[in-house]
Scaffold this motif. Structure first.
Motif, PDB file in Angstrom:
ATOM      1  N   ASP A 706      39.262  46.447  45.395  1.00  0.00           N
ATOM      2  CA  ASP A 706      40.482  45.699  45.700  1.00  0.00           C
ATOM      3  C   ASP A 706      41.262  45.289  44.453  1.00  0.00           C
ATOM      4  OD1 ASP A 706      40.030  45.878  48.406  1.00  0.00           O
ATOM      5  OD2 ASP A 706      38.998  43.929  48.544  1.00  0.00           O
ATOM      6  N   LEU A 707      40.679  45.469  43.272  1.00  0.00           N
ATOM      7  CA  LEU A 707      41.337  45.029  42.045  1.00  0.00           C
ATOM      8  C   LEU A 707      42.392  46.031  41.589  1.00  0.00           C
ATOM      9  CD1 LEU A 707      38.277  43.846  39.896  1.00  0.00           C
ATOM     10  CD2 LEU A 707      39.905  42.392  41.116  1.00  0.00           C
ATOM     11  N   PRO A 708      43.484  45.549  40.999  1.00  0.00           N
ATOM     12  CA  PRO A 708      44.417  46.471  40.345  1.00  0.00           C
ATOM     13  C   PRO A 708      43.769  47.051  39.090  1.00  0.00           C
ATOM     14  CG  PRO A 708      45.040  44.202  39.896  1.00  0.00           C
ATOM     15  CD  PRO A 708      43.914  44.141  40.898  1.00  0.00           C
ATOM     16  N   GLU A 709      44.373  48.117  38.573  1.00  0.00           N
ATOM     17  CA  GLU A 709      43.756  48.841  37.463  1.00  0.00           C
ATOM     18  C   GLU A 709      43.509  47.949  36.250  1.00  0.00           C
ATOM     19  OE1 GLU A 709      45.023  52.456  34.498  1.00  0.00           O
ATOM     20  OE2 GLU A 709      45.145  52.841  36.663  1.00  0.00           O
ATOM     21  N   GLN A 710      44.454  47.080  35.903  1.00  0.00           N
ATOM     22  CA  GLN A 710      44.316  46.237  34.736  1.00  0.00           C
ATOM     23  C   GLN A 710      43.076  45.346  34.841  1.00  0.00           C
ATOM     24  OE1 GLN A 710      47.693  43.736  34.015  1.00  0.00           O
ATOM     25  NE2 GLN A 710      46.915  42.928  32.073  1.00  0.00           N
ATOM     26  N   LYS A 711      42.817  44.820  36.041  1.00  0.00           N
ATOM     27  CA  LYS A 711      41.657  43.940  36.214  1.00  0.00           C
ATOM     28  C   LYS A 711      40.359  44.733  36.258  1.00  0.00           C
ATOM     29  CE  LYS A 711      43.925  39.895  38.137  1.00  0.00           C
ATOM     30  NZ  LYS A 711      43.917  38.830  39.169  1.00  0.00           N
ATOM     31  N   ARG A 712      40.419  46.003  36.613  1.00  0.00           N
ATOM     32  CA  ARG A 712      39.209  46.827  36.526  1.00  0.00           C
ATOM     33  C   ARG A 712      38.813  47.023  35.057  1.00  0.00           C
ATOM     34  NH1 ARG A 712      39.996  51.496  41.235  1.00  0.00           N
ATOM     35  NH2 ARG A 712      40.409  50.043  42.934  1.00  0.00           N
ATOM     36  N   HIS A 713      39.817  47.175  34.202  1.00  0.00           N
ATOM     37  CA  HIS A 713      39.508  47.233  32.763  1.00  0.00           C
ATOM     38  C   HIS A 713      38.939  45.897  32.289  1.00  0.00           C
ATOM     39  CE1 HIS A 713      40.969  51.200  31.612  1.00  0.00           C
ATOM     40  NE2 HIS A 713      42.019  51.024  32.402  1.00  0.00           N
ATOM     41  N   ALA A 714      39.427  44.808  32.853  1.00  0.00           N
ATOM     42  CA  ALA A 714      38.890  43.495  32.496  1.00  0.00           C
ATOM     43  C   ALA A 714      37.427  43.383  32.893  1.00  0.00           C
ATOM     44  CB  ALA A 714      39.715  42.396  33.164  1.00  0.00           C
ATOM     45  N   VAL A 715      37.064  43.948  34.037  1.00  0.00           N
ATOM     46  CA  VAL A 715      35.658  43.960  34.465  1.00  0.00           C
ATOM     47  C   VAL A 715      34.807  44.703  33.434  1.00  0.00           C
ATOM     48  CG1 VAL A 715      34.055  44.889  36.184  1.00  0.00           C
ATOM     49  CG2 VAL A 715      36.127  43.699  36.927  1.00  0.00           C
ATOM     50  N   ALA A 716      35.313  45.840  32.966  1.00  0.00           N
ATOM     51  CA  ALA A 716      34.571  46.612  31.959  1.00  0.00           C
ATOM     52  C   ALA A 716      34.349  45.781  30.694  1.00  0.00           C
ATOM     53  CB  ALA A 716      35.324  47.901  31.633  1.00  0.00           C
ATOM     54  N   LYS A 816      24.583  34.081  37.738  1.00  0.00           N
ATOM     55  CA  LYS A 816      24.552  33.458  36.414  1.00  0.00           C
ATOM     56  C   LYS A 816      25.759  33.849  35.551  1.00  0.00           C
ATOM     57  CE  LYS A 816      20.385  31.658  36.968  1.00  0.00           C
ATOM     58  NZ  LYS A 816      20.153  30.202  36.977  1.00  0.00           N
ATOM     59  N   LEU A 817      26.770  34.472  36.161  1.00  0.00           N
ATOM     60  CA  LEU A 817      27.907  34.958  35.373  1.00  0.00           C
ATOM     61  C   LEU A 817      28.559  33.838  34.574  1.00  0.00           C
ATOM     62  CD1 LEU A 817      29.940  37.153  34.548  1.00  0.00           C
ATOM     63  CD2 LEU A 817      31.233  36.616  36.633  1.00  0.00           C
ATOM     64  N   THR A 818      28.942  32.750  35.245  1.00  0.00           N
ATOM     65  CA  THR A 818      29.648  31.681  34.540  1.00  0.00           C
ATOM     66  C   THR A 818      28.720  30.869  33.646  1.00  0.00           C
ATOM     67  OG1 THR A 818      29.402  30.260  36.477  1.00  0.00           O
ATOM     68  CG2 THR A 818      31.463  31.483  36.262  1.00  0.00           C
ATOM     69  N   HIS A 819      27.428  30.934  33.924  1.00  0.00           N
ATOM     70  CA  HIS A 819      26.457  30.317  33.014  1.00  0.00           C
ATOM     71  C   HIS A 819      26.515  31.003  31.651  1.00  0.00           C
ATOM     72  CE1 HIS A 819      22.708  28.652  31.479  1.00  0.00           C
ATOM     73  NE2 HIS A 819      22.294  29.890  31.250  1.00  0.00           N
ATOM     74  N   LEU A 820      26.688  32.336  31.671  1.00  0.00           N
ATOM     75  CA  LEU A 820      26.769  33.111  30.436  1.00  0.00           C
ATOM     76  C   LEU A 820      28.189  33.149  29.892  1.00  0.00           C
ATOM     77  CD1 LEU A 820      24.483  36.096  31.511  1.00  0.00           C
ATOM     78  CD2 LEU A 820      23.886  34.268  29.917  1.00  0.00           C
ATOM     79  N   LEU A 821      29.175  33.281  30.781  1.00  0.00           N
ATOM     80  CA  LEU A 821      30.585  33.390  30.392  1.00  0.00           C
ATOM     81  C   LEU A 821      31.424  32.452  31.248  1.00  0.00           C
ATOM     82  CD1 LEU A 821      30.892  37.305  30.137  1.00  0.00           C
ATOM     83  CD2 LEU A 821      30.648  35.693  28.233  1.00  0.00           C
ATOM     84  N   PRO A 822      31.583  31.215  30.835  1.00  0.00           N
ATOM     85  CA  PRO A 822      32.342  30.258  31.651  1.00  0.00           C
ATOM     86  C   PRO A 822      33.769  30.698  31.941  1.00  0.00           C
ATOM     87  CG  PRO A 822      31.099  29.125  29.929  1.00  0.00           C
ATOM     88  CD  PRO A 822      30.986  30.596  29.646  1.00  0.00           C
ATOM     89  N   ALA A 824      34.790  33.552  32.794  1.00  0.00           N
ATOM     90  CA  ALA A 824      34.841  34.706  33.704  1.00  0.00           C
ATOM     91  C   ALA A 824      34.735  34.291  35.167  1.00  0.00           C
ATOM     92  CB  ALA A 824      33.719  35.683  33.363  1.00  0.00           C
ATOM     93  N   ALA A 825      35.033  33.029  35.463  1.00  0.00           N
ATOM     94  CA  ALA A 825      34.864  32.527  36.831  1.00  0.00           C
ATOM     95  C   ALA A 825      35.690  33.291  37.849  1.00  0.00           C
ATOM     96  CB  ALA A 825      35.228  31.032  36.873  1.00  0.00           C
ATOM     97  N   ALA A 826      36.841  33.812  37.446  1.00  0.00           N
ATOM     98  CA  ALA A 826      37.713  34.535  38.376  1.00  0.00           C
ATOM     99  C   ALA A 826      37.070  35.821  38.891  1.00  0.00           C
ATOM    100  CB  ALA A 826      39.041  34.854  37.702  1.00  0.00           C
ATOM    101  N   TYR A 827      35.986  36.257  38.248  1.00  0.00           N
ATOM    102  CA  TYR A 827      35.361  37.526  38.627  1.00  0.00           C
ATOM    103  C   TYR A 827      33.979  37.329  39.260  1.00  0.00           C
ATOM    104  CZ  TYR A 827      39.110  39.710  35.989  1.00  0.00           C
ATOM    105  OH  TYR A 827      40.352  40.114  35.555  1.00  0.00           O
ATOM    106  N   GLU A 828      33.673  36.100  39.695  1.00  0.00           N
ATOM    107  CA  GLU A 828      32.351  35.844  40.283  1.00  0.00           C
ATOM    108  C   GLU A 828      32.120  36.642  41.552  1.00  0.00           C
ATOM    109  OE1 GLU A 828      30.157  31.784  39.619  1.00  0.00           O
ATOM    110  OE2 GLU A 828      32.216  31.373  40.261  1.00  0.00           O
TER     111      GLU A 828
END
Length: 855
Positions: A706-716, A816-822, A824-828
């Motif tokens: 469901d993510l646009p291309e730019q946010k898929r790169h952000a996931v990477a 534990k995503l935000t525990h490691l990277l606070p 990055a909450a938008a990608y939980e």
């Protein structure tokens, strides 16, 4: 420059201490200043010693630190004294080590202007390094550093001992160059260069009289002095550096042998070993392999096509050694090889280019593991706008005149590349030169291609690979291999009939009839770029060499796109096979295509090639021969072209050790699962194993889609950050939709290998869209790096009968995503990170089965 600035703005506090120790000489030179480099050109070392002594005495009387670099075989220039500090850098340890040793001392002495320096005669460095160019490079690095530190310095060269490769850079860089000669028991000097001083002294001869220097004005005296000065005259051959003298000695010996004259075998072997050390050098296993299989004739042939001098690097060496092995052990196969007319750019030119374009010290700072990425952008910019020395430009022109307008490729061939233990697969650039247009445009394109490859040596991908492999502080130099593009011009396009990659050991056993030791081939029609780079938009043919009829996927999943060179557009292009090939009778398409049921047209199955020719059998024999000689599995790149008579020729483009560990296909099964999260069959690549999972990262397919291309790169990028936060020794498992490492975010997660290099296992689940199938990209740079890192790779289809893939237990555990990277909450909802307990992974390569289970 500093010396010019000080001259214009009056004396500094240390000016009064700057002297040659000979008042008369100071007057002739209009004084010497802090930072001046004085190069004496002498006939005998004693002439230099007699000038060093008063200079050193004056420095000691002035309370300066006198630093003496002692490295040559001539007697000592200075007697021990309290003010003298003697250092012994060893040029036999190599150019880079010598430069570092000297510059470390200069740095330690500081920049207060209270140190003066004496170097032994530099000429011996050329003999040790077998290259005048490296002597010139040393001076171009050292003279500016001494000028920066405001240190007066004495150097010397033997007259008539060097070519312009050394003299040109030294003359251009130094502040003073002075000729010294003797006649009738008198010493004379003639200034050849006096930068930022009066030109009155230039070329005026002065006779030493004690501490004074008197001008020689009489034409009678001048003529007598110069006639005795060993001027070589117009008929003298230009001075050649030690490298060219060595090559000429080898060439003359071979000429004598061919003329039937007796040549002592020990003399021939000595020249062979010396030349081999200069061309191959470095890694001992490759050197020994080359020593066993290459001969003096082959080395001289390489030298005849070598631009710039120095070593030819791992890729070029591997290609030459492989061809020699086949010539010795499989002469019938060797007869099928295309003739080689490649050119080589030696590693010395790389050094020279970096030094002349102010990149050397950036490269040195990149050896620091804490700051090695800080100047990547600056290094690239300087390299891409850098200039080449005139002699290299001339050799580039000569090479282009030889090739005409035939396309060629500029390939990396670094000293560490393609060696035992380090493949550097895909870390350095290779650039196609379609080579069309006027000569100046083609020359510009060639030099741009060389700059691009040079820039990749200091790029982030290569540096991260070197750091990961413990190679940051190793002497990595870039040589180049310039190869004619193998293939045929058909209309406006140039491409080979076939190309690909072969591995002598097959780590992907997708069927019980496959023998891993028989090897595997990744085969394409057209240029081999689709075989070595992961082509996400089209499948390629994977061939188990003992069972070529077996397909790892559906039979109709065949290549439909190809890469080729477009002569009109003057570039590499990708296109549909049917559009590029059309109905061309010159192509043996009946060997490559066949009609499948329910298909309206013939497809690139390669079935007739496997069935009706010796192609597969020949490659199986070729791989076995090379693996036996190397003593380890090998990885080759090739192209192949068919003649009108139905015969084919192989262009062996590359051969290197394949960094695989074929130690086992199945894992211990002592553990009894209490709950399976994954129990499935599908492609499994790597050795069988069983281990506890410490950390697991899941990319949720639906949320990611469901993510646009730019946010898929952000996931990477987030995956890359999580990867960096993974402690060494942690067993990390990645599970994601589609393909890891894809260039198209619509097909998977577009990470680079450095973003996942801490993982122990990588799972690809084919759920991005209904037509996506797992792409087992054996032979590609991405998969080869997974294998080299001993990483397990598996690709699964959820809908395949018998496959059990249950991701609910992952979703049920704390993320534990935000525990490691606070931040990055938008990608939980897209990325889940868990630290499981009592979770195990088990893989069986022979059964092509993988499990993740609780115990």
């Amino acid at each position: 420059m500093a010396a010019q600035h000080m001259k214009a703005n009056g004396s500094s506090s240390s000016d009064s201490a700057c002297t040659t120790g000979l008042p008369g000489l100071d007057r002739v030179l209009k004084g010497v200043l802090p930072g001046d480099n004085v190069v004496w050109q002498v006939e005998r070392w004693e002439e230099y010693r007699d000038l060093v002594a008063p200079y050193a005495d004056a420095a000691c009387r002035a309370g300066l630190k006198l630093v003496y670099f002692r490295f040559a075989s001539h007697p000592e220039l200075l007697k021990p004294s309290d003010c003298q500090r003697v250092f012994h850098p060893d040029p036999k340890e190599g150019f880079e080590s010598f430069v570092k040793a000297v510059h470390d001392v200069i740095s330690d002495m500081g920049d207060a202007g209270d140190a003066v320096y004496v170097f032994d005669c530099l000429s011996e460095l050329s003999d040790i390094w077998q290259a005048d160019a490296l002597l010139g490079n040393f001076f171009m690095l050292t003279c500016p550093r001494l000028l920066e530190y405001q240190s007066l310095t004495y150097f010397a060269l033997y007259r008539h001992a060097h070519s312009e490769y050394a003299l040109g850079p030294i003359r251009d860089t130094t502040q003073f160059m002075l000729d010294v000669f003797s006649h009738n028991q008198h010493t004379y000097i003639r200034p050849l260069k006096v930068q930022y001083r009066s030109a009155d002294a230039m070329n005026l001869i002065h006779r030493r009289a004690g501490d004074d220097f008197l001008p020689v004005n009489s034409s009678v005296d001048i003529a007598e002095i110069l006639r005795s000065s060993d001027w070589r005259g117009f008929l003298a051959e230009p001075r050649q550096d030690p490298w060219h003298l060595l090559v000429h000695a080898a060439r003359n010996l071979l000429r004598a042998e061919h003329q039937g004259r007796e040549v002592p075998e020990h003399e021939k072997q000595d020249l062979f070993r010396r030349l081999l050390r200069e061309l191959i050098g470095g890694e001992e296993q490759m050197f020994e392999l080359a020593q066993r299989h290459l001969n003096l004739e082959e080395l001289v042939a390489v030298c005849n096509r070598l631009i710039g001098g120095g070593r030819i690097g791992g890729k070029a060496a591997g290609m030459l050694i492989a061809q020699a092995i086949l010539r010795e052990r499989e002469p019938e196969l060797h007869a099928k090889l295309e003739a080689q007319d490649s050119f080589y750019v030696g590693s010395d030119l790389y050094h020279t280019f970096l030094i002349r374009n102010r990149v050397w010290w950036i490269r040195e700072r990149q050896k620091n593991s804490g700051t090695f990425l800080d100047e990547v952008k600056e290094a690239r910019e300087r390299i891409l706008r850098g200039a080449f020395p005139d002699y290299a430009v001339k050799q580039f022109r000569d090479m282009l005149a030889y090739f005409g307008e035939s396309p060629f490729i500029v390939r990396s061939s670094s000293l560490l590349e393609d060696a035992y233990g380090n493949a550097f697969a895909g870390k350095y650039e290779s650039v196609f030169c379609v080579n069309q247009g006027p000569p100046e445009a083609r020359l510009a394109a060639l030099m741009d291609a060389v700059r691009t490859v040079y820039a990749s040596t200091l790029g982030e991908e290569a540096l991260l690979y070197r750091k990961r492999r413990g190679l940051l502080d190793r002497d990595e130099q870039m040589a180049l291999l310039l190869m004619r593009v193998s293939g045929q011009q058909i209309g406006d396009y140039v491409y080979p009939h076939l190309a690909g990659v072969c591995l002598s050991y097959n780590p992907f056993v997708w069927h019980k009839e496959i023998d891993p030791a028989a090897g595997v081939m990744r085969l394409v029609f057209g240029l081999g770029t689709r075989a070595v780079d992961r082509a996400d938009d089209d499948p390629t043919r994977l061939v188990a060499l003992n069972a070529p009829e077996l397909h790892p996927a559906r039979e109709d999943q065949v290549q439909r796109k190809m890469d080729c060179l477009d002569l009109k557009q003057n570039k590499l292009i990708s296109g549909w096979v049917q559009d590029i090939v059309s109905e061309n009778d010159a192509l043996p398409m009946d060997l490559f295509t066949s009609r499948l049921p329910r298909e309206k047209q013939s497809l690139l199955t390669f079935a007739p090639l496997f069935r009706d020719t010796t192609f597969v059998a020949d490659f199986r024999k070729l791989l076995h021969c090379l693996e036996t000689a190397y003593g380890v599995p090998v990885d080759i790149e090739f192209s192949a072209n068919f003649t009108d008579e139905g015969q084919y020729h192989i262009n062996l483009l590359q051969c290197r050790p394949f960094q695989v560990r074929p130690e086992g296909g199945s894992a211990e099964c002592a553990l009894t699962p209490s709950e399976h999260w994954i129990d499935a069959t599908g492609p499994v690549i790597g050795a069988g194993r069983q281990f506890p999972v410490d950390r697991l990262i899941l990319v949720e397919a639906e949320a990611y889609a469901d993510l646009p291309e730019q946010k898929r790169h952000a996931v990477a990028k987030i995956i890359g950050r999580l990867n960096k936060l993974t402690p060494p020794g942690t067993r990390l498992v990645l599970i994601g939709p589609g393909r890891w490492g894809t260039s198209q975010p619509s097909l998977g997660v577009p990470v680079h290998f450095n973003d996942i290099n801490q993982a122990s296992a990588v799972y690809e689940i084919a759920v991005m869209h209904e037509h996506l199938v797992p792409d087992v990209s054996l032979g590609t740079h991405f998969l080869n790096e997974l294998i080299e890192s001993h990483m397990l790779y598996t690709a699964l289809r959820p809908e395949q009968s018998g496959n059990h893939i249950d991701l609910a237990p992952i979703r049920a555990r704390a993320n534990k995503l935000t525990h490691l990277l606070p931040d990055a909450a938008a990608y939980e909802n897209v990325i889940r990170v868990i630290f499981p307990q009592n979770l195990w992974l088990r893989a069986d390569v022979y059964a092509q089965r993988t499990e993740i289970f609780k115990v």
